[in-house]
Scaffold this active site. Structure first.
Site, PDB file in Angstrom:
ATOM      1  N   GLY A   1      -2.953  12.806   4.557  1.00 45.20           N
ATOM      2  CA  GLY A   1      -3.824  12.954   5.710  1.00 45.20           C
ATOM      3  C   GLY A   1      -5.106  12.173   5.500  1.00 45.20           C
ATOM      4  O   GLY A   1      -5.224  11.360   4.584  1.00 45.20           O
TER       5      GLY A   1
ATOM      6  N   HIS B   1       3.370   6.846   8.008  1.00 43.65           N
ATOM      7  CA  HIS B   1       2.847   6.795   6.639  1.00 43.65           C
ATOM      8  C   HIS B   1       1.551   7.576   6.466  1.00 43.65           C
ATOM      9  O   HIS B   1       1.035   7.684   5.343  1.00 43.65           O
ATOM     10  CB  HIS B   1       2.625   5.353   6.213  1.00 43.65           C
TER      11      HIS B   1
ATOM     12  N   CYS C   1       0.893  -1.147   0.000  1.00 45.21           N
ATOM     13  CA  CYS C   1       0.000   0.000   0.000  1.00 45.21           C
ATOM     14  C   CYS C   1       0.937   1.203   0.000  1.00 45.21           C
ATOM     15  O   CYS C   1       1.874   1.267   0.788  1.00 45.21           O
ATOM     16  CB  CYS C   1      -0.858   0.003   1.260  1.00 45.21           C
TER      17      CYS C   1
ATOM     18  N   ASN D   1       4.171  -0.944   3.996  1.00 44.99           N
ATOM     19  CA  ASN D   1       3.897  -2.384   4.139  1.00 44.99           C
ATOM     20  C   ASN D   1       4.848  -3.247   3.311  1.00 44.99           C
ATOM     21  O   ASN D   1       4.443  -3.889   2.332  1.00 44.99           O
ATOM     22  CB  ASN D   1       2.446  -2.691   3.752  1.00 44.99           C
TER      23      ASN D   1
END
Length: 477
Positions: free
Chosen positions: A374, A398, A97, A329
């Site tokens: 965000g 992240h 991701c 990830n």
């Protein structure tokens, strides 16, 4: 667990070794985040990681930390490359991701609401969104699937999806070595038609603009100008990566007794890095990493075509240059202090400081751009790492990090509250009820999260971006 944390340095809290722990735990929170911290489960998950064979001290919790499957989201775990373990759960379900940012030469104020609506709709027409959605490029995917897993974005660019220069602005140039297609299950392959889709959950395509520049020199190198329109793409390996994590988490749990391993939770099931199971997982994980790089690349091509369809001309007329693309990830081999380690980053981004040899040449003196999205409707940040970041394995947070679970967000946040919080930001489709679990109120304050590592001397703010319109898929992912 909260009571075990003791302050040690700026915005840093330590859980000392005790019991079966082989490493200490460090968690980074500023005063405001610490005051509202209620994540005992995530702390237990870090402590569990610290008990694993071969773990290197410290285990890190990022300021966006919240509980996950095995290792918490916002967790970083280093393993000795010779004697350590590899864990599918410590990488996560959505392998790679990640997020990429495109800059444009369009001043955002030149676009009215009608333009933004047309543009986000043109993107939606090209990029399927939502849980379980398959690609519109199925014949090409079937024809080139194995080559894309093996070679990543370079192969996709050869097929005409992107610009050759894009490769210089993607982590690993869009192709992580070590992919083993034969280590991927048939069930995972069957979910490969989700390539070139964004999925659901917190994944999105966002039209925004550079609202503020903090570091003029770095922003110039990154090509970011105040008031310019930007495109941010956040998605990963979709059901393909999810299936790989599911397959190997079960296999690792079953294999652990063979290696006399005491695994504290099913989510942290692990095997020796050098075992056959560990090698097969690494090869399959790498396929998913390359899949996700290709996913964001293919979506980028569709976004560029959407701009041309709305405004006319060639996509290059509007810039749409790649600023950077980086993964979350992952597990990758890196060297710190002369020691080779396997760094598991789950909900954390690799952040290389100035001078690091793996930076793209143009970013050698600044470090590459680090993109921190965000929540929906809130600011996102572009930052860069500072040399001290090596102390936390060249890693940063992240995103913002959840404070409400998806179910809690749906219970506690109303459609009206979401409308008010989103203000003038356009949501493609306008189905606010479907996105309550992704409301800004469900996430930590991104400003506080960013400031935590900035104040600790690990990173430096370059620019803040604000959203104008967002495309999201319905349903968790």
């Amino acid at each position: 667990m909260f009571s075990l944390m003791e302050a040690t340095g700026t915005n840093c809290y330590r859980i000392s070794r005790s019991g079966q722990m082989k490493a200490e735990v460090l968690v980074y929170l500023n005063k405001e985040l610490y005051g509202s911290f209620k994540e005992d489960q995530s702390l237990q998950q870090l402590i569990d990681a610290a008990t694993l064979v071969g773990v290197v001290s410290p285990v890190i919790g990022m300021p966006d930390i919240h509980s996950g499957f095995g290792l918490p989201i916002g967790g970083v775990m280093a393993m000795d490359a010779d004697d350590g373990l590899i864990s599918a759960g410590a990488v996560g379900m959505d392998i790679n991701c990640g997020v990429r940012l495109l800059r444009t030469n369009i001043h955002y104020s030149s676009l009215g609401k009608d333009h933004l609506l047309k543009l986000i709709q043109a993107i939606a027409d090209r990029v399927p969104s939502g849980v379980g959605q398959n690609s519109k490029h199925a014949p090409l995917i079937r024809q080139h699937f194995n080559a894309l897993l093996q070679s990543g974005v370079p192969r996709l660019v050869e097929l005409g999806f992107g610009r050759p220069e894009d490769l210089q602005y993607i982590e690993d140039k869009g192709s992580m070595p070590g992919a083993e297609v034969e280590s991927v299950s048939k069930k995972a392959v069957s979910r490969g038609l989700q390539l070139s889709t964004i999925g659901g959950g917190n994944h999105f395509i966002e039209l925004g603009f550079v609202e503020k520049v903090y570091d003029l020199e770095s922003a110039k190198i990154f090509g970011l100008e105040e008031k310019s329109l930007t495109v941010m793409i956040h998605t990963g390996s979709r059901g393909f990566g999810h299936q790989i994590c599911t397959d190997y988490s079960a296999e690792m749990k079953q294999a652990a007794p063979k290696y006399s391993l005491n695994i504290p939770s099913a989510g942290l099931a692990a095997v020796p890095i050098k075992s056959s199971e560990g090698k097969h997982y690494f090869g399959a994980m790498t396929c998913a990493i390359n899949f996700a790089f290709c996913n964001r690349q293919w979506i980028t091509d569709d976004v560029r075509k959407a701009f041309s369809s709305v405004f006319g001309g060639a996509d290059q007329d509007y810039g749409l240059d790649l600023v950077y693309d980086l993964a979350h990830n992952t597990a990758r081999f890196e060297t710190f202090g002369g020691r080779k380690m396997l760094i598991h980053r789950k909900g954390a981004a690799r952040a290389l400081p100035p001078g690091h040899p793996e930076n793209p040449k143009i970013y050698k003196n600044t470090g590459h751009p680090v993109l921190i999205p965000g929540s929906m409707g809130s600011a996102s940040f572009v930052i860069r790492a500072l040399p001290a970041v090596e102390k936390i394995y060249n890693s940063v947070n992240h995103g913002a990090g959840r404070i409400l679970s998806r179910s809690a967000a749906r219970r506690e946040i109303s459609v009206q509250q979401l409308r008010e919080r989103m203000a003038e930001v356009i949501i493609s489709g306008g189905n606010y009820k479907a996105y309550l679990d992704e409301a800004p109120q469900a996430y930590k304050d991104i400003e506080q999260v960013i400031d935590t590592l900035t104040e600790a001397g690990f990173s430096h703010k370059v620019a803040r971006l604000l959203p104008l319109a967002v495309l999201k898929g319905e349903g968790g992912d």
